[in-house]
Design an enzyme around this catalytic site. Structure first.
Site, PDB file in Angstrom:
ATOM      1  N   ARG A  49     -14.238  -9.539  33.219  1.00 24.32           N
ATOM      2  CA  ARG A  49     -12.777  -9.596  33.835  1.00 24.32           C
ATOM      3  C   ARG A  49     -11.816  -9.799  32.887  1.00 24.32           C
ATOM      4  NH1 ARG A  49     -14.085 -13.662  39.058  1.00 24.32           N
ATOM      5  NH2 ARG A  49     -15.936 -12.671  39.939  1.00 24.32           N
ATOM      6  N   ASP A  51      -7.877 -10.444  32.347  1.00 25.31           N
ATOM      7  CA  ASP A  51      -6.703 -10.859  32.846  1.00 25.31           C
ATOM      8  C   ASP A  51      -5.644  -9.779  33.226  1.00 25.31           C
ATOM      9  OD1 ASP A  51      -7.713 -13.319  33.495  1.00 25.31           O
ATOM     10  OD2 ASP A  51      -6.847 -14.146  31.625  1.00 25.31           O
ATOM     11  N   TYR A 110     -14.027  -8.726  21.188  1.00 27.02           N
ATOM     12  CA  TYR A 110     -12.660  -8.355  21.411  1.00 27.02           C
ATOM     13  C   TYR A 110     -11.761  -8.639  20.231  1.00 27.02           C
ATOM     14  CZ  TYR A 110     -13.218  -9.848  26.508  1.00 27.02           C
ATOM     15  OH  TYR A 110     -13.393  -9.675  27.775  1.00 27.02           O
ATOM     16  N   ARG A 197      -7.565 -16.058  23.907  1.00 26.58           N
ATOM     17  CA  ARG A 197      -6.249 -16.277  23.734  1.00 26.58           C
ATOM     18  C   ARG A 197      -5.962 -17.649  23.538  1.00 26.58           C
ATOM     19  NH1 ARG A 197      -4.197 -14.688  29.511  1.00 26.58           N
ATOM     20  NH2 ARG A 197      -2.311 -15.324  28.686  1.00 26.58           N
TER      21      ARG A 197
END
Length: 253
Positions: A49, A51, A110, A197
């Site tokens: 998932r 964001d 990522y 993040r």
């Protein structure tokens, strides 16, 4: 027939990957496009998932269709019905019945992109974090190496995170320059909510000279969300790739 889809999207106009009541998730867009193509109600199972505002170059999902169209026809038809939304199915292939986009994944990769410059961003505004001062890339990369391996990442996860355990294993956390940007590249079998993040925001503090490498390590060891620096904005984050075992990727028989 089960299909494995590789999906690219600009997350800017979406409320994340997950299906939403108002239909604003990337999943919702795919479900609508598939319905318009073959009139089947499907569930799109994603590898992870993302964001609101987070992008993907290599999100992976699987779907099951009774109609069993040719894979290239499925790809092209779904892309036609996705227009004009910034989502594209890069690849669609028949998958084995035991392939699961989420649960058979070995690693997720990522990238977080920072552009440190005095002038505000224009073309890259929705795809990078603007930091209006120079950052020390070498200091950031050196400090990041302390976070490799298996740790309790409580400090670097959202208080809303639903994972049963805060323990994760980072197999990669590199910081390097690429043209005018700074790239934070990280890999793990799975990540906590807001983990990348949170790491990016804390590494920025190191780059600015406000934190030392030891400060970053102390934040990790604190196992306290309050010890985390300001969380980096979602616009700089992109899901690049998801890895699977070769045998699971073998074509169905």
């Amino acid at each position: 027939m089960r299909y494995r889809l590789t999906i690219e999207y600009d997350g800017s106009p979406f409320i994340g990957w997950q299906s939403q009541a108002d239909g604003g998730g990337v999943q919702d867009a795919l479900v609508r496009a598939i319905k318009n193509f073959c009139d089947e109600e499907v569930t799109v199972f994603g590898a992870g998932r993302t964001d609101t505002g987070v992008h993907a170059r290599g999100q992976v999902a699987h779907i099951d269709l009774h109609s069993a169209p040719r894979a290239d026809k499925l790809r092209d038809a779904v892309n036609y019905h996705l227009k004009p939304l910034p989502v594209a199915v890069l690849d669609a292939v028949p998958a084995r019945d035991d392939f699961d986009a989420r649960f058979t994944a070995l690693a997720r990769h990522y990238e977080y992109r920072i552009i440190p410059r005095r002038a505000p961003l224009t073309l890259d505004k929705a795809h990078a974090w603007w930091v209006p001062r120079p950052l020390d890339i070498d200091a950031m990369d050196s400090a990041a190496k302390q976070l490799l391996g298996r740790h309790d990442f409580t400090t670097f996860r959202s208080t809303q995170c639903q994972a049963a355990s805060p323990v994760r294993t980072l197999s990669q956390l590199d910081v390097y320059g690429q043209d005018d940007a700074i790239i934070i590249r990280t890999s793990s079998r799975s990540f906590l909510h807001n983990q990348v993040r949170s790491l990016a925001g804390s590494l920025r503090m190191v780059g600015e000279g406000k934190w030392s490498a030891q400060d970053l390590r102390d934040a990790l060891d604190a196992r306290d969300r309050a010890a985390c620096a300001t969380v980096a904005p979602s616009c700089g984050l992109t899901l690049m790739q998801v890895d699977y075992p070769e045998d699971v990727l073998a074509p169905p028989v």
